[in-house]
Design a protein around this motif. Structure first.
Motif, short mmCIF file in Angstrom:
data_model
loop_
_atom_site.label_atom_id
_atom_site.label_comp_id
_atom_site.label_asym_id
_atom_site.label_seq_id
_atom_site.Cartn_x
_atom_site.Cartn_y
_atom_site.Cartn_z
N TYR A 166 0.79 -1.54 -0.10
CA TYR A 166 0.07 -0.14 0.01
C TYR A 166 0.87 0.71 0.09
O TYR A 166 0.11 2.07 -0.87
N ASP A 167 1.98 1.13 0.55
CA ASP A 167 2.69 2.51 1.16
C ASP A 167 3.22 2.86 -0.13
O ASP A 167 3.88 3.78 -0.82
N LYS A 168 4.01 1.75 -0.75
CA LYS A 168 4.90 2.27 -2.43
C LYS A 168 3.65 2.09 -3.64
O LYS A 168 4.40 2.82 -3.96
N GLY A 179 0.68 5.02 2.92
CA GLY A 179 -0.06 5.06 1.54
C GLY A 179 -1.54 4.08 1.60
O GLY A 179 -2.48 4.21 1.44
N GLY A 180 -1.76 3.31 3.00
CA GLY A 180 -3.12 2.53 3.50
C GLY A 180 -4.66 3.57 3.38
O GLY A 180 -5.21 3.19 2.70
N PRO A 181 -4.40 4.29 4.46
CA PRO A 181 -5.14 5.46 4.51
C PRO A 181 -6.02 6.34 3.04
O PRO A 181 -7.22 5.80 2.77
N PRO A 182 -4.69 6.87 2.37
CA PRO A 182 -5.37 7.19 0.67
C PRO A 182 -5.91 6.86 -0.22
O PRO A 182 -6.81 6.92 -0.92
N ILE A 183 -4.83 5.74 -0.01
CA ILE A 183 -5.65 4.40 -1.47
C ILE A 183 -6.96 3.79 -1.14
O ILE A 183 -8.32 3.84 -2.10
N ASP A 184 -7.13 3.90 0.32
CA ASP A 184 -8.78 3.37 1.09
C ASP A 184 -9.62 4.30 0.81
O ASP A 184 -10.74 3.77 -0.16
N ARG A 185 -9.16 5.56 0.89
CA ARG A 185 -10.13 6.58 0.75
C ARG A 185 -10.77 7.34 -1.03
O ARG A 185 -11.44 6.88 -1.80
N TYR A 298 -8.00 0.02 17.06
CA TYR A 298 -6.90 -1.27 18.03
C TYR A 298 -6.43 -2.01 16.44
O TYR A 298 -5.47 -3.00 16.98
N CYS A 299 -6.52 -1.50 15.68
CA CYS A 299 -5.69 -2.28 14.04
C CYS A 299 -4.36 -1.78 14.56
O CYS A 299 -3.22 -2.26 13.99
N THR A 300 -3.72 -0.39 13.93
CA THR A 300 -3.06 0.22 14.09
C THR A 300 -2.05 0.40 15.18
O THR A 300 -2.81 -0.51 16.35
N ASP A 301 -0.66 0.19 15.75
CA ASP A 301 0.22 0.01 16.35
C ASP A 301 -0.66 0.84 17.63
O ASP A 301 -0.61 1.69 17.88
O1 KG4 Z 1 0.53 -2.34 12.41
P1 KG4 Z 1 0.61 -1.26 11.98
O2 KG4 Z 1 0.35 0.51 12.75
O3 KG4 Z 1 2.29 -0.53 12.01
C1 KG4 Z 1 3.20 -2.43 11.88
O4 KG4 Z 1 3.52 -3.47 12.87
O5 KG4 Z 1 3.41 -2.33 10.15
O6 KG4 Z 1 0.49 -1.22 10.44
C2 KG4 Z 1 1.01 0.08 9.35
C3 KG4 Z 1 0.32 0.25 8.17
C4 KG4 Z 1 1.19 0.65 7.03
O7 KG4 Z 1 1.50 -0.09 5.44
C5 KG4 Z 1 -0.11 1.87 6.54
O8 KG4 Z 1 -0.48 1.95 5.05
C6 KG4 Z 1 -0.94 0.55 6.80
O9 KG4 Z 1 -1.22 -0.51 7.40
N1 KG4 Z 1 -2.60 0.67 6.59
C7 KG4 Z 1 -3.40 0.63 6.09
C8 KG4 Z 1 -5.10 1.34 5.96
N2 KG4 Z 1 -4.52 1.99 7.14
C9 KG4 Z 1 -3.35 1.69 8.29
N3 KG4 Z 1 -3.17 -0.29 5.00
C10 KG4 Z 1 -4.66 -0.29 3.71
N4 KG4 Z 1 -6.33 0.50 4.52
C11 KG4 Z 1 -6.22 0.86 5.80
N5 KG4 Z 1 -7.15 1.60 5.35
#
Ligand code: KG4
Ligand code: ZN
Length: 335
Positions: A166-168, A179-185, A298-301
């Motif tokens: 996603y980031d790349k 990149g995750g959040p903006p691609i998702d949007r 609680y998904c992200t760190d």
């Molecule tokens: O779990 P995390 O906060 O950190 C790690 O342990 O890696 O995950 C961060 C990753 C990033 O690559 C970010 O782009 C992705 O999670 N991410 C998403 C979304 N929100 C965060 N990827 C896709 N859609 C999202 N909504």
């Protein structure tokens, strides 16, 4: 029992306090996104310096939020790995100092297990066996949790993690980091069928690969740019996301069929993705699975998942001593 959780494995500094494994008394997260954004990725040295600067403040804020003092804490849980070594060391040293000074147990937690345990905090009735798709910026695994503390990794990515892809891809589309959040949007407004990106077919059908998909997006972008056409960012984002979600769901379906386990969870930063969340929910309803989709925060760190994992570790007798070290590469299960 009140457990303080400390997370500093990558670019989030976080401190949380939970009680009895389920009640969140404090949840402080300081994201370094803005610090690293100009570089398009995490700069390890900057990350560890920022953890050093911010952790004490987060500790004080968390205690104030919970209206507690240090003496009210019963144990300290901390991420010991996997992650950036310099960043991990900051949290581990902080936790060791606190545990030594307060004379309370120290619990070194596996970061990936903590992502998994976020679900047990949110859904207290949840009991293994559980299939979890753990997708983050650094890892992508399909894990069968057979019992507390007992894991079987069915498959994992052979190259990029999903979040990394996603980031790349976001960089290719000129979207900000991460990149995750903006691609998702963007994907919300695009046509997921506009581009037919390839799927990887691998020897182990549970394994994953995302670098081919990323390269396919790169070539498509180049072709469009050479023609002088404006980039259909929303369509590219939607088609990329569609390919990712289809690949992930295919593996989940297969895992349910092969293991017979119908409790299915997602975890990790990419579990915040709306395409994945919607697909799992719909599929779960259609097939009669019980699905566990944690709130995005609680998904992200975060520190809550570290404290939640600490609670279960403590119950399993997995307590560390003051010789605890940080480990940057740490497979799951770690023995
Ligand atoms: O779990 P995390 O906060 O950190 C790690 O342990 O890696 O995950 C961060 C990753 C990033 O690559 C970010 O782009 C992705 O999670 N991410 C998403 C979304 N929100 C965060 N990827 C896709 N859609 C999202 N909504
Ligand atoms: Zn993570």
């Amino acid at each position: 029992m009140r457990i303080l959780g400390i997370e500093s494995s990558c670019d989030e500094s976080a401190v949380a306090i939970i009680e009895n494994g389920t009640t969140v008394l404090a949840d402080r997260v300081s994201s370094q996104t803005a610090l690293h954004a100009p570089y398009g990725g995490v700069v390890p040295e900057l990350a560890s310096r920022r953890h050093v600067e911010i952790l004490n403040l987060l500790l004080e804020q968390a205690l104030a939020d919970a209206q507690l003092s240090y003496d009210d804490l019963d144990a300290i849980a901390v991420t010991r790995g996997p992650g950036l070594l310099g960043s991990l060391l900051v949290g581990v040293m902080c936790a060791k100092t606190l545990a030594w000074d307060l004379q309370i147990p120290l619990i070194g937690v596996h970061h990936l297990e903590a992502h998994l345990y976020a679900n047990f905090l949110v859904f207290p009735e949840l009991e293994p066996p559980l299939l979890t798709l753990l997708v983050s910026g650094g890892h992508s695994l399909l894990v069968l949790m057979e019992a507390h503390g007992r894991y079987r990794v069915l498959g994992q990515t052979l190259d990029d993690a999903v979040g990394e892809a996603y980031d790349k891809v976001a960089r290719l589309l000129d979207l900000p980091y991460p990149g995750g959040p903006p691609i998702d949007r963007e994907a919300q407004n695009g046509n997921p069928k506009a581009f037919d990106f390839p799927r990887a077919h691998l020897e182990n059908p549970f394994d994953m690969s995302f670098s081919g998909l990323k390269t396919a997006v790169l070539y498509t972008v180049k072709r469009l740019q050479e023609k002088g056409e404006p980039l259909p960012v929303a369509d590219l984002a939607a088609s990329f996301q569609h390919a990712v979600v289809m690949a992930l769901m295919k593996r989940i379906r297969l895992a349910v069929e092969e293991t017979g386990v119908t409790q299915v969870a997602i975890a990790g930063g990419v579990a915040a993705n709306s395409g994945l969340r919607n697909a799992l929910e719909a599929e779960g309803q259609a097939r009669g699975w019980q699905t566990f989709i944690p709130p995005r925060k609680y998904c992200t760190d975060n520190g809550v998942m570290i404290a939640a994992a600490g609670h279960h570790y403590f119950q399993q007798g997995r307590v560390s001593d003051l010789s605890l070290t940080a480990i940057s590469r740490m497979p799951l299960p770690y023995v």
